[in-house]
Design a protein around this motif. Structure first.
Motif, PDB file in Angstrom:
ATOM      1  N   VAL A   1       0.639  -1.408  -0.030  1.00 17.68           N
ATOM      2  CA  VAL A   1       0.322  -0.032   0.232  1.00 17.68           C
ATOM      3  C   VAL A   1       0.766   1.182  -0.174  1.00 17.68           C
ATOM      4  CG1 VAL A   1      -2.095   1.192   1.393  1.00 17.68           C
ATOM      5  CG2 VAL A   1      -1.653  -1.392   1.665  1.00 17.68           C
ATOM      6  N   ILE A   2       1.736   1.474   0.710  1.00 17.95           N
ATOM      7  CA  ILE A   2       2.428   2.379   0.730  1.00 17.95           C
ATOM      8  C   ILE A   2       3.668   2.790  -0.074  1.00 17.95           C
ATOM      9  CG2 ILE A   2       4.840   3.150   2.332  1.00 17.95           C
ATOM     10  CD1 ILE A   2       3.578   1.331   4.407  1.00 17.95           C
ATOM     11  N   ILE A   3       4.204   2.059  -0.868  1.00 19.16           N
ATOM     12  CA  ILE A   3       5.060   1.879  -2.127  1.00 19.16           C
ATOM     13  C   ILE A   3       3.843   2.584  -3.938  1.00 19.16           C
ATOM     14  CG2 ILE A   3       6.477   0.867  -1.532  1.00 19.16           C
ATOM     15  CD1 ILE A   3       5.248  -1.218  -3.890  1.00 19.16           C
ATOM     16  N   GLY A   4       2.979   1.766  -3.476  1.00 13.93           N
ATOM     17  CA  GLY A   4       1.731   2.343  -4.350  1.00 13.93           C
ATOM     18  C   GLY A   4       1.419   4.049  -3.645  1.00 13.93           C
ATOM     19  N   LEU A   5       1.329   4.200  -2.699  1.00 18.13           N
ATOM     20  CA  LEU A   5       1.160   5.248  -2.505  1.00 18.13           C
ATOM     21  C   LEU A   5       1.675   6.315  -2.205  1.00 18.13           C
ATOM     22  CD1 LEU A   5      -1.949   7.388  -1.060  1.00 18.13           C
ATOM     23  CD2 LEU A   5      -0.490   6.568   1.201  1.00 18.13           C
ATOM     24  N   CYS A   6       3.356   6.254  -1.881  1.00 15.11           N
ATOM     25  CA  CYS A   6       4.318   6.761  -2.584  1.00 15.11           C
ATOM     26  C   CYS A   6       4.521   6.900  -3.951  1.00 15.11           C
ATOM     27  CB  CYS A   6       5.634   6.583  -1.952  1.00 15.11           C
ATOM     28  SG  CYS A   6       7.340   7.344  -2.522  1.00 15.11           S
ATOM     29  N   THR A   7       4.066   6.630  -4.633  1.00 18.86           N
ATOM     30  CA  THR A   7       4.413   7.044  -6.247  1.00 18.86           C
ATOM     31  C   THR A   7       2.963   7.838  -6.589  1.00 18.86           C
ATOM     32  OG1 THR A   7       4.678   4.637  -6.633  1.00 18.86           O
ATOM     33  CG2 THR A   7       4.165   6.131  -8.361  1.00 18.86           C
ATOM     34  N   LEU A   8       1.585   7.978  -5.674  1.00 17.87           N
ATOM     35  CA  LEU A   8       0.553   9.139  -6.381  1.00 17.87           C
ATOM     36  C   LEU A   8       1.257  10.395  -5.529  1.00 17.87           C
ATOM     37  CD1 LEU A   8      -1.831   9.543  -6.934  1.00 17.87           C
ATOM     38  CD2 LEU A   8      -2.604   7.999  -4.444  1.00 17.87           C
ATOM     39  N   MET A   9       1.980  10.184  -4.363  1.00 18.42           N
ATOM     40  CA  MET A   9       2.380  11.624  -3.909  1.00 18.42           C
ATOM     41  C   MET A   9       3.530  11.384  -4.225  1.00 18.42           C
ATOM     42  SD  MET A   9       0.650  10.490  -0.055  1.00 18.42           S
ATOM     43  CE  MET A   9       1.486  12.361   0.775  1.00 18.42           C
ATOM     44  N   GLY A  10       4.524  11.065  -4.205  1.00 26.39           N
ATOM     45  CA  GLY A  10       5.699  11.703  -4.949  1.00 26.39           C
ATOM     46  C   GLY A  10       5.625  11.951  -5.782  1.00 26.39           C
ATOM     47  N   TYR A  11       4.950  11.214  -7.213  1.00 24.10           N
ATOM     48  CA  TYR A  11       5.151  11.199  -7.954  1.00 24.10           C
ATOM     49  C   TYR A  11       4.572  12.107  -8.744  1.00 24.10           C
ATOM     50  CZ  TYR A  11       9.657   8.623  -7.352  1.00 24.10           C
ATOM     51  OH  TYR A  11      10.546   8.216  -7.623  1.00 24.10           O
ATOM     52  N   ALA A  12       2.893  11.823  -8.760  1.00 21.26           N
ATOM     53  CA  ALA A  12       1.969  12.745  -9.482  1.00 21.26           C
ATOM     54  C   ALA A  12       1.509  13.364  -8.525  1.00 21.26           C
ATOM     55  CB  ALA A  12       1.364  11.149  -9.922  1.00 21.26           C
ATOM     56  N   GLY A  13       1.864  13.849  -7.027  1.00 21.85           N
ATOM     57  CA  GLY A  13       2.387  14.909  -6.386  1.00 21.85           C
ATOM     58  C   GLY A  13       0.346  14.658  -6.314  1.00 21.85           C
TER      59      GLY A  13
ATOM     60  N   ARG B   1       8.333   9.778 -16.317  1.00 22.78           N
ATOM     61  CA  ARG B   1       8.977  11.609 -17.214  1.00 22.78           C
ATOM     62  C   ARG B   1       7.409  11.850 -16.848  1.00 22.78           C
ATOM     63  NH1 ARG B   1      11.657   8.499 -20.157  1.00 22.78           N
ATOM     64  NH2 ARG B   1      10.883   8.435 -22.498  1.00 22.78           N
ATOM     65  N   ALA B   2       6.139  12.079 -17.734  1.00 19.96           N
ATOM     66  CA  ALA B   2       4.783  12.795 -17.040  1.00 19.96           C
ATOM     67  C   ALA B   2       4.631  12.864 -15.934  1.00 19.96           C
ATOM     68  CB  ALA B   2       4.250  11.946 -18.219  1.00 19.96           C
ATOM     69  N   LEU B   3       4.240  12.115 -15.526  1.00 21.47           N
ATOM     70  CA  LEU B   3       3.692  12.112 -14.035  1.00 21.47           C
ATOM     71  C   LEU B   3       5.547  12.809 -13.027  1.00 21.47           C
ATOM     72  CD1 LEU B   3       3.626   8.745 -12.599  1.00 21.47           C
ATOM     73  CD2 LEU B   3       1.579   9.792 -13.215  1.00 21.47           C
ATOM     74  N   ARG B   4       6.311  13.146 -13.283  1.00 24.49           N
ATOM     75  CA  ARG B   4       7.308  14.320 -12.684  1.00 24.49           C
ATOM     76  C   ARG B   4       7.217  15.647 -13.068  1.00 24.49           C
ATOM     77  NH1 ARG B   4      10.627   9.587 -12.928  1.00 24.49           N
ATOM     78  NH2 ARG B   4      11.901  10.451 -15.074  1.00 24.49           N
ATOM     79  N   SER B   5       6.329  15.317 -14.644  1.00 22.31           N
ATOM     80  CA  SER B   5       6.216  16.838 -14.718  1.00 22.31           C
ATOM     81  C   SER B   5       4.899  17.446 -14.007  1.00 22.31           C
ATOM     82  CB  SER B   5       5.597  16.452 -16.663  1.00 22.31           C
ATOM     83  OG  SER B   5       4.680  15.957 -16.762  1.00 22.31           O
ATOM     84  N   ILE B   6       4.389  16.361 -13.989  1.00 24.64           N
ATOM     85  CA  ILE B   6       3.085  16.925 -13.603  1.00 24.64           C
ATOM     86  C   ILE B   6       2.933  17.257 -11.790  1.00 24.64           C
ATOM     87  CG2 ILE B   6       0.619  15.790 -12.659  1.00 24.64           C
ATOM     88  CD1 ILE B   6       0.316  14.212 -15.313  1.00 24.64           C
ATOM     89  N   HIS B   7       3.498  16.802 -11.080  1.00 22.51           N
ATOM     90  CA  HIS B   7       4.247  16.876  -9.916  1.00 22.51           C
ATOM     91  C   HIS B   7       5.076  17.766  -9.770  1.00 22.51           C
ATOM     92  CE1 HIS B   7       6.007  15.300  -5.797  1.00 22.51           C
ATOM     93  NE2 HIS B   7       5.078  16.895  -6.312  1.00 22.51           N
ATOM     94  N   GLY B   8       5.613  18.518 -10.852  1.00 22.02           N
ATOM     95  CA  GLY B   8       6.520  19.846 -11.494  1.00 22.02           C
ATOM     96  C   GLY B   8       5.887  21.286 -11.473  1.00 22.02           C
ATOM     97  N   ALA B   9       5.239  21.238 -12.620  1.00 21.24           N
ATOM     98  CA  ALA B   9       4.404  21.916 -13.162  1.00 21.24           C
ATOM     99  C   ALA B   9       3.251  21.276 -13.624  1.00 21.24           C
ATOM    100  CB  ALA B   9       5.125  23.265 -14.217  1.00 21.24           C
ATOM    101  N   GLU B  10       1.965  21.280 -13.403  1.00 21.03           N
ATOM    102  CA  GLU B  10       1.030  20.408 -13.731  1.00 21.03           C
ATOM    103  C   GLU B  10       0.177  21.789 -15.448  1.00 21.03           C
ATOM    104  OE1 GLU B  10      -3.137  19.146 -13.181  1.00 21.03           O
ATOM    105  OE2 GLU B  10      -2.471  19.217 -11.215  1.00 21.03           O
ATOM    106  N   ASP B  11       0.453  22.997 -14.781  1.00 18.91           N
ATOM    107  CA  ASP B  11      -0.187  23.580 -15.894  1.00 18.91           C
ATOM    108  C   ASP B  11       0.447  23.464 -16.835  1.00 18.91           C
ATOM    109  OD1 ASP B  11      -2.487  24.303 -14.167  1.00 18.91           O
ATOM    110  OD2 ASP B  11      -1.172  26.021 -13.772  1.00 18.91           O
ATOM    111  N   ALA B  12       1.505  23.689 -17.393  1.00 17.49           N
ATOM    112  CA  ALA B  12       2.849  23.894 -18.120  1.00 17.49           C
ATOM    113  C   ALA B  12       2.921  22.544 -18.639  1.00 17.49           C
ATOM    114  CB  ALA B  12       4.055  24.392 -17.185  1.00 17.49           C
ATOM    115  N   ALA B  13       2.925  21.764 -17.867  1.00 15.80           N
ATOM    116  CA  ALA B  13       3.183  20.030 -18.193  1.00 15.80           C
ATOM    117  C   ALA B  13       1.777  19.576 -19.576  1.00 15.80           C
ATOM    118  CB  ALA B  13       3.025  18.806 -17.939  1.00 15.80           C
TER     119      ALA B  13
ATOM    120  N   THR C   1      -2.682  15.416 -18.117  1.00 19.76           N
ATOM    121  CA  THR C   1      -2.802  15.616 -16.723  1.00 19.76           C
ATOM    122  C   THR C   1      -3.674  14.085 -16.277  1.00 19.76           C
ATOM    123  OG1 THR C   1      -3.206  17.672 -17.065  1.00 19.76           O
ATOM    124  CG2 THR C   1      -1.533  17.605 -17.116  1.00 19.76           C
ATOM    125  N   ASP C   2      -4.515  14.316 -16.941  1.00 22.41           N
ATOM    126  CA  ASP C   2      -5.668  14.513 -15.801  1.00 22.41           C
ATOM    127  C   ASP C   2      -5.889  12.738 -15.997  1.00 22.41           C
ATOM    128  OD1 ASP C   2      -7.168  16.477 -15.163  1.00 22.41           O
ATOM    129  OD2 ASP C   2      -8.153  16.592 -17.153  1.00 22.41           O
TER     130      ASP C   2
END
Length: 370
Positions: free
Chosen positions: A58-70, A235-247, A254-255
């Motif tokens: 559960v934790i690593i799945g949530l880590c991906t959602l929070m840490g990479y997709a923001g 890479r797309a997820l990191r771009s969303i986390h970094g700046a969703e509007d720009a991505a 993004t959605d």
């Protein structure tokens, strides 16, 4: 330059060069721990380590959602409970009244239904754990997809409140429904026979094999997520986390990406719920509580929002200590306090904490200003 590639420039080669080595070291550590417990006569620790492994899924799945997709989620205990409760219900609800019907006989012949003896020697006709697990995970995926679409359009505390509401709904349903055992939960859940001679259950004779099954799932999950983060999706997820509007402005869906990673993390939580329920032989409403969701978020925060290995290590340590009863009656207070402290002093996780910087900022800043 494409925004996704620009954001990913600093991450190039981060995973690809060391990914196999890292996963190999994890597998070696799993074997080493089991060997140590065998040699030291402390194999009883494997029970808590096995349970910790399922929570780590559960934790690593949530880590991906929070840490990479923001995207924050305070409802992952609900997804865990959905998997566990649905599988428990389907493998304990007695369908003996339908025995002899054409449909029941056909499903029994196909292996979808199976017969076993209950606690009091009565015959129980129920779904095969394989069928139950598949239905439980697919149902969770469907629910995650349906609620993820509108919920993930929210941001910040609105998203947190929406996911918290989902978790509260699941908790209310399981506590208020007799079919789910209400406050008592569901017990007498049979073992999950994966292969002949290989079963997920809490029996002492299968303690070692269950340890390897659980941690085998973790190793597979880690490898899958590392591969995902090293792909175009990552890479797309990191771009969303970094700046969703720009991505979004450069053509990133993004959605769509946020929804997919949300569904994936929910599926991992449901799978963990299925296996832990069969391992424990039951499930109770505490697994869907708000505090369970906060615990998952706290562990991800402590390990580092975008640090899969940090979340894994902290997940092992904190879950093991909790399951061993080290925190006692202060268990929930400990995890709540951890979350507050991390957010105040180490928002990037305890493994990246800058103690000299914190000390300087807290105790010397006023003097420097003077």
């Amino acid at each position: 330059m494409n925004f996704v590639n620009a954001v990913d420039k600093g991450f190039a080669g981060k995973f690809s060069g060391n990914r196999r080595l890292q996963v190999g070291l994890l597998a070696a550590a799993v074997v080493a721990v089991q060997a140590f417990t065998a040699l030291s006569g402390t194999d009883y620790y494997l029970t808590q380590l096995t349970m910790s492994a399922y929570y780590i899924l559960v934790i690593i799945g949530l880590c991906t959602l929070m840490g990479y997709a923001g995207q924050i989620s305070l409802g992952h205990a609900g997804f865990f409970a959905m998997g566990g409760y649905l599988s428990a219900l389907m493998t304990t609800h007695n369908l003996i009244g339908y025995k002899g019907s054409a449909l029941a006989d056909a499903l029994h012949a196909a292996g979808v239904l199976m017969m076993r003896k209950g606690l009091y020697g009565d015959e129980i006709l129920h779904f095969n754990p394989w069928a139950s697990a598949i239905v439980a995970v697919l149902a969770t995926v469907a629910v995650a997809y349906l609620i993820g679409g509108p919920v993930l359009k929210l941001k910040g505390h609105y998203l947190a409140m929406a996911t918290l509401a989902f978790g509260t709904i699941i908790y209310t349903i399981v506590v208020g429904s007799d079919i789910f055992g209400a406050a008592d939960g569901i017990s007498d859940v049979p073992g999950f026979k994966i292969l002949p001679g290989l079963e997920v259950s809490g029996g002492r004779s299968v303690r070692v094999s269950n340890y390897y099954i659980a941690w085998g799932l973790v190793v597979i999950g880690v490898l899958m997520l590392l591969n995902l983060m090293d792909s175009r999706v990552g890479r797309a997820l990191r771009s969303i986390h970094g700046a969703e509007d720009a991505a979004s402005a450069t053509g990133v869906d993004t959605d769509g990406y946020k929804l997919k990673i949300f569904v994936l993390s929910a599926a991992m939580a449901a799978l963990a719920g299925v296996f832990l329920t069969h391992f424990n032989g039951g499930i109770g409403p505490s697994e869907s509580s708000v505090m369970k969701s906060i615990r998952y978020v706290a562990i991800v925060a402590v390990g580092g929002m975008a640090n899969l290995w940090g979340a894994l290590v902290m997940g092992v340590v904190l879950n093991f200590l909790s399951l061993r009863g080290i925190f006692g009656s202060f268990d929930e207070a400990i995890f709540g306090s951890i979350l507050i402290i991390i957010m105040l002093f180490a928002p990037d996780g305890i493994l990246k904490i800058d103690l000299p910087g914190i000390i300087k900022a807290r105790f010397f800043s006023s003097g420097e200003e003077g």
